[in-house]
Design a protein around this motif. Structure first.
Motif, short mmCIF file in Angstrom:
data_model
loop_
_atom_site.label_atom_id
_atom_site.label_comp_id
_atom_site.label_asym_id
_atom_site.label_seq_id
_atom_site.Cartn_x
_atom_site.Cartn_y
_atom_site.Cartn_z
N SER A 12 1.01 -1.07 -0.06
CA SER A 12 -0.07 0.04 -0.03
C SER A 12 0.96 1.32 -0.23
CB SER A 12 -1.01 -0.01 1.38
OG SER A 12 -1.84 -1.26 1.22
N TYR A 18 -15.89 9.30 -0.77
CA TYR A 18 -15.30 9.17 -2.08
C TYR A 18 -15.99 9.97 -3.11
CZ TYR A 18 -14.26 6.35 -6.30
OH TYR A 18 -13.74 5.72 -7.48
N TYR A 70 -8.23 6.00 -5.69
CA TYR A 70 -8.67 5.48 -4.29
C TYR A 70 -9.76 6.45 -3.48
CZ TYR A 70 -5.63 1.34 -4.94
OH TYR A 70 -5.13 0.16 -5.42
N GLY A 97 -6.02 -1.89 -8.71
CA GLY A 97 -5.85 -0.61 -8.47
C GLY A 97 -4.61 -0.01 -9.47
#
Length: 614
Positions: free
Chosen positions: A429, A533, A575, A466
């Motif tokens: 990450s 988001y 993200y 991602g």
């Protein structure tokens, strides 16, 4: 004598010897590579080595006694010296030697640059010994002593990790080989260590037999081994003796008297020790059931010996994990952690598990960042092998916006224990949000499919999705989305929205999330993230309030990752959809005050404008 050596030279005996040695070395390297791939037993390589050694004098004798001529091979004594072609034969041998040396260099390059599959292994400092401690095999008749074998290995690992001159591979990475029979040389190469300790335990009533053996990971040969037949009451003395013998073998002058004792903060009560080992064994699964089971075992351990500091420290960590995974509230966990950790530190002021859990409490309950760092530092100094203390400290550095230092810490933790999934996924990450996508791909490529279980395959597909979105590679994103949904067992409309950006997928994501929340399958954290988001801060605020109340550190981590200037814009777009948690700050003055106590202006750190009413 000079004429004899001249004759040896004329008959190419020296050249044959050199050529034979180089070719033999190449053959042995080839056998080693094949053995690692096919998992051949060690005796095959040893047998080939003995045959090659035995063949050397034969090759030398043949080169002395026979000569290659245009008419074929003849005895040297029968060849007219004026017609000898030994010089030409020597030239051909020179070419053979040159070609073999090219192969040798190729093997060396393979071994140094390729054979570790690109894995970043821990660097060993000059003069530093290195070792991995494998779980000790349970050879008891009932087969019920696995926890004991694991415990013995972990105790030894912790003692050796406190010796600055010895680099010790992380527990999880070493223990992943449990139940397998891989080539120890391959394990050494994977973990970046020169020595491996393995062994077995067998209990019978009040007696225990422990066998330990130290292996040179470069050649697979034994360095030292010993078998101990003792009463269980002497288990601590056995551990000290094994650790001392290993240190002596690794470092030469360092003896057992210079090592920390395994009983530090421990117990003389064998029953309490057994319960403690069982608790640490089941705690690793991290489910509510196993954590509750560990809690019960540790309570029994401290009943057997109320002065058992390690058991109190382990109990404090169990309560911390129960809170971390949402099985008990912060309000429930705080007094339980403080009580258990307090008793551990009263008995052993440097008990690492107790110190680390109090550091966690300082962050999540008191929002005292500097106080937490002090506890983490003490825990790591007490036990450099406490991987979770390192991990929690790195997360706190992230929360404090110290990205470069945190990144270095995450990398070092990965190098210390590359197969520990929490450490691995956090490192991935960190690489992703810093935009280092090539390194993410390289690390993922070092882990074969299924190696770390189905849970990691789920994580792998999510990360790969991602990466593809960050790179704008829609066909790849669709492929990994399909894999992710296959593992998930159903559609993920937020993932689909990331590709399609359609209003339909957005509405589907909302409706499924709300249904899941009402059914108790989605958390306040999930809902706060979803509304943020899409930039709906009014709808997200009630969920954010509960999120902060239950897991303030996780909220702050989400805030920093969503807004820190060092985060790659591609990561932010994929993200966070370009939105951040910053607008929530004005609703949580206690969070701003926490940063001020640590000497940090959070608005300045995030390079955003402070609201006028603050």
């Amino acid at each position: 004598m000079n004429s004899f050596f001249a004759e040896l030279k004329r008959r190419n005996v020296f050249k044959v010897g050199v050529a034979y040695a180089i070719v033999a070395w190449v053959i042995l390297q080839f056998i080693e590579v094949v053995s690692n791939v096919m998992n051949f037993p060690d005796w095959i390589a040893q047998a080939v080595f003995m045959l090659l050694v035995a063949g050397l004098p034969v090759a030398l004798l043949l080169s002395w006694a026979y000569e290659v001529t245009p008419e074929g091979v003849k005895k040297t004594a029968e060849v007219d010296q004026s017609k000898s072609i030994n010089h030409g034969t020597g030239q051909r041998i020179n070419k053979l030697i040159a070609g073999a040396l090219v192969v040798v260099l190729g093997f060396i390059a393979y071994d140094k640059l390729i054979a570790i599959d690109g894995r970043v292994v821990p660097q060993v400092e000059a003069g530093q010994a290195s070792i991995a401690v494998l779980p000790f095999e349970d050879l008891s008749a009932a087969g019920d002593q696995e926890y004991f074998g694991d415990g013995i290995a972990e105790e030894l690992l912790n003692v050796l990790a406190k010796v600055p001159s010895i680099k010790v591979a992380g527990r999880t990475s070493s223990f992943q080989f449990k139940g397998e029979s891989p080539d120890l040389r391959a394990i050494g190469k994977t973990l970046g260590v020169e020595h491996i300790l393995e062994g077995s335990v067998r209990t019978d009533g009040n007696m225990v037999r422990i066998t330990a053996q130290l292996i040179n990971a470069r050649d697979g040969f034994h360095v030292w081994s010993e078998t101990y037949d003792r009463e269980m009451t002497s288990i601590f003395a056995i551990q000290d003796e094994i650790a001392g013998n290993i240190a002596t073998e690794l470092l030469g002058t360092l003896g057992a008297g210079e090592l920390p004792k395994t009983r530090t903060g421990g117990t003389e009560n064998v029953e309490a020790y057994n319960l403690y080992l069982q608790a640490k064994f089941v705690r690793g699964a991290r489910s509510e059931e196993t954590l509750r089971q560990a809690e019960g075992l540790l309570k029994r351990a401290v009943e057997q010996d109320p002065s058992y500091a390690n058991a109190w420290g382990a109990l404090a960590k169990v309560y911390t994990l129960l809170r971390y995974y949402g099985h008990i509230s912060r309000a429930e966990a705080a007094p339980l952690v403080e009580n258990a950790a307090g008793k551990a530190l009263a008995l052993d002021p440097e008990n690492s598990e107790a110190l680390a859990t109090l550091g966690n409490t300082k962050v999540d309950v008191e929002l005292d960042f500097l106080g937490a760092l002090a506890f983490y530092d003490r825990a790591i100094k007490s036990n450099p092998n406490d991987i979770e203390a390192h991990h929690w400290r790195n997360l706190l550095l992230d929360v404090m916006g110290r990205f470069p230092k945190a990144s270095q810490g995450f990398r070092e933790n990965y190098e210390r224990d590359p197969y520990y999934q929490i450490i691995l996924t956090t490192y991935l990450s960190r690489l992703g949000n810093s935009g280092n996508l090539d390194e993410v791909k390289r690390v993922l490529a070092t882990i074969s499919e299924g190696q770390l279980g189905q849970g990691f395959e789920f994580t792998r597909a999510f990360i790969q999705l991602g990466i593809a979105l960050m790179e704008g590679n829609i066909p790849e994103a669709e492929k990994y989305l399909a894999k992710y949904e296959e593992l998930l067992g159903g559609p993920t409309y937020l993932g689909r929205y990331g590709i399609s950006r359609s209003e339909e997928d957005k509405q589907q994501a909302f409706s499924r999330a709300l249904a899941g929340y009402e059914a108790g399958q989605r958390s306040d954290e999930n809902m706060a993230y979803l509304y943020t988001y899409f930039g709906d801060y009014d709808a997200a605020l009630p969920f954010a309030r509960r999120f902060v109340k239950s897991r303030p550190q996780a909220f702050l981590l989400a805030l920093i990752i969503s807004a820190h200037p060092d985060v790659d814009p591609r990561f932010d777009r994929v993200y966070n959809n370009g939105n951040s948690y910053v607008p929530f700050l004005q609703h949580f003055p206690e969070l701003i005050a926490a940063y001020e106590r640590a000497g940090i202006d959070i608005y300045q750190m995030l390079q955003v404008e402070r609201p006028a009413d603050e």
